[in-house]
Write a protein that holds these residues in place. Structure first.
Motif, PDB file in Angstrom:
ATOM      1  N   ALA A 185       0.820  -1.224   0.000  1.00 42.26           N
ATOM      2  CA  ALA A 185       0.000   0.000   0.000  1.00 42.26           C
ATOM      3  C   ALA A 185       0.852   1.271   0.000  1.00 42.26           C
ATOM      4  O   ALA A 185       0.403   2.316   0.469  1.00 42.26           O
ATOM      5  N   LYS A 186       2.032   1.189  -0.546  1.00 41.29           N
ATOM      6  CA  LYS A 186       2.943   2.346  -0.546  1.00 41.29           C
ATOM      7  C   LYS A 186       2.283   3.584  -1.166  1.00 41.29           C
ATOM      8  O   LYS A 186       2.388   4.687  -0.623  1.00 41.29           O
ATOM      9  N   TYR A 187       1.576   3.415  -2.270  1.00 40.61           N
ATOM     10  CA  TYR A 187       0.963   4.557  -2.948  1.00 40.61           C
ATOM     11  C   TYR A 187      -0.063   5.246  -2.056  1.00 40.61           C
ATOM     12  O   TYR A 187      -0.135   6.468  -2.007  1.00 40.61           O
ATOM     13  N   LEU A 188      -0.854   4.471  -1.332  1.00 40.23           N
ATOM     14  CA  LEU A 188      -1.839   5.037  -0.414  1.00 40.23           C
ATOM     15  C   LEU A 188      -1.164   5.967   0.590  1.00 40.23           C
ATOM     16  O   LEU A 188      -1.632   7.083   0.831  1.00 40.23           O
ATOM     17  N   TYR A 189      -0.071   5.526   1.157  1.00 41.05           N
ATOM     18  CA  TYR A 189       0.619   6.337   2.159  1.00 41.05           C
ATOM     19  C   TYR A 189       1.330   7.536   1.525  1.00 41.05           C
ATOM     20  O   TYR A 189       1.347   8.622   2.103  1.00 41.05           O
ATOM     21  N   GLU A 190       1.899   7.359   0.355  1.00 40.90           N
ATOM     22  CA  GLU A 190       2.537   8.493  -0.322  1.00 40.90           C
ATOM     23  C   GLU A 190       1.536   9.612  -0.577  1.00 40.90           C
ATOM     24  O   GLU A 190       1.876  10.791  -0.454  1.00 40.90           O
ATOM     25  N   LYS A 191       0.287   9.252  -0.899  1.00 44.38           N
ATOM     26  CA  LYS A 191      -0.753  10.270  -1.105  1.00 44.38           C
ATOM     27  C   LYS A 191      -1.010  11.067   0.173  1.00 44.38           C
ATOM     28  O   LYS A 191      -1.489  12.194   0.105  1.00 44.38           O
ATOM     29  N   SER A 192      -0.702  10.469   1.309  1.00 41.87           N
ATOM     30  CA  SER A 192      -0.905  11.135   2.604  1.00 41.87           C
ATOM     31  C   SER A 192       0.380  11.773   3.134  1.00 41.87           C
ATOM     32  O   SER A 192       0.449  12.116   4.310  1.00 41.87           O
ATOM     33  N   GLY A 193       1.402  11.889   2.287  1.00 40.76           N
ATOM     34  CA  GLY A 193       2.618  12.595   2.678  1.00 40.76           C
ATOM     35  C   GLY A 193       3.710  11.755   3.309  1.00 40.76           C
ATOM     36  O   GLY A 193       4.687  12.294   3.839  1.00 40.76           O
ATOM     37  N   TRP A 194       3.599  10.440   3.270  1.00 42.50           N
ATOM     38  CA  TRP A 194       4.634   9.568   3.813  1.00 42.50           C
ATOM     39  C   TRP A 194       5.753   9.415   2.793  1.00 42.50           C
ATOM     40  O   TRP A 194       5.517   9.481   1.587  1.00 42.50           O
ATOM     41  N   GLN A 195       6.976   9.162   3.285  1.00 40.48           N
ATOM     42  CA  GLN A 195       8.135   8.965   2.410  1.00 40.48           C
ATOM     43  C   GLN A 195       8.804   7.638   2.730  1.00 40.48           C
ATOM     44  O   GLN A 195       9.001   7.304   3.908  1.00 40.48           O
ATOM     45  N   GLU A 196       9.157   6.901   1.684  1.00 42.40           N
ATOM     46  CA  GLU A 196       9.905   5.663   1.877  1.00 42.40           C
ATOM     47  C   GLU A 196      11.322   6.012   2.316  1.00 42.40           C
ATOM     48  O   GLU A 196      11.979   6.851   1.685  1.00 42.40           O
ATOM     49  N   ILE A 197      11.797   5.361   3.383  1.00 41.90           N
ATOM     50  CA  ILE A 197      13.160   5.620   3.861  1.00 41.90           C
ATOM     51  C   ILE A 197      14.055   4.390   3.752  1.00 41.90           C
ATOM     52  O   ILE A 197      15.271   4.502   3.916  1.00 41.90           O
ATOM     53  N   ASP A 198      13.448   3.226   3.444  1.00 45.87           N
ATOM     54  CA  ASP A 198      14.241   2.010   3.318  1.00 45.87           C
ATOM     55  C   ASP A 198      13.366   0.907   2.738  1.00 45.87           C
ATOM     56  O   ASP A 198      12.139   1.017   2.734  1.00 45.87           O
ATOM     57  N   ARG A 199      14.007  -0.130   2.222  1.00 46.65           N
ATOM     58  CA  ARG A 199      13.316  -1.366   1.825  1.00 46.65           C
ATOM     59  C   ARG A 199      13.747  -2.423   2.836  1.00 46.65           C
ATOM     60  O   ARG A 199      14.936  -2.547   3.138  1.00 46.65           O
ATOM     61  N   ILE A 200      12.789  -3.173   3.349  1.00 41.85           N
ATOM     62  CA  ILE A 200      13.073  -4.153   4.391  1.00 41.85           C
ATOM     63  C   ILE A 200      12.365  -5.463   4.089  1.00 41.85           C
ATOM     64  O   ILE A 200      11.513  -5.538   3.207  1.00 41.85           O
TER      65      ILE A 200
END
Length: 167
Positions: A132-147
């Motif tokens: 759900a990365k896109y959902l969170y990006e729409k709310s201003g979240w930023q990816e900081i790592d892949r785990i």
């Protein structure tokens, strides 16, 4: 607290789970079914986690209802991903029932949780998501790592919160 109405139907209400203790088994079932049964967790432990939810500290769980029917939930917790114990607090357990998806309920829950985290004095939130990365990006979240999580490859995401404004 009543959120903005959806495109059709009754408005979605978002409130503290502790206000609706009768819905604890619903939240536990959603959580255990979605994540717990894959991580050697137990349904009983999941129930206890939700029984500990409060509106004045973490864990804090919000429940979304529409026409008095539970449609979604979200939790603010101190810990989530064991691989990063240095990060806290976490957005956890965002779940919207499949019959109620694609109606902005997830976005409303995220928005309200960010407000609650700010109210509790948090300045940053973290989460992991496999899909759900896109959902969170729409709310201003930023990816900081892949785990790697027990559920697969995931984005570790961060959101810097605005200061809490007293209404």
């Amino acid at each position: 607290m009543t959120a903005r109405p959806l495109q059709t139907g009754a408005p979605v209400a978002i409130d503290y789970l502790e206000t609706y203790p009768n819905l604890i088994p619903v939240c536990a079932s959603w959580t255990f079914g979605q994540w717990g049964c894959q991580s050697n967790d137990s349904y009983e432990r999941t129930i206890r986690d939700f029984e500990a939810a409060t509106k004045s500290s973490m864990p804090l769980t919000l429940i979304a209802t529409q026409d008095n029917i539970p449609v979604g939930m979200i939790t603010l917790g101190e810990r989530d991903f064991e691989g990063r114990p240095d990060l806290s607090p976490w957005l956890k357990s965002l779940y919207v029932h499949p019959f109620h998806r694609n109606k902005r309920i997830a976005s409303l829950l995220i928005e309200r949780l960010v407000h609650e985290a700010s109210r509790l004095g948090c300045d940053t939130l973290y989460l992991t998501t496999e899909d759900a990365k896109y959902l969170y990006e729409k709310s201003g979240w930023q990816e900081i790592d892949r785990i790697r999580t027990p559920y697969g490859e995931a984005a570790l995401m961060k959101k810097v919160l605005p200061p809490f404004a007293v209404d």
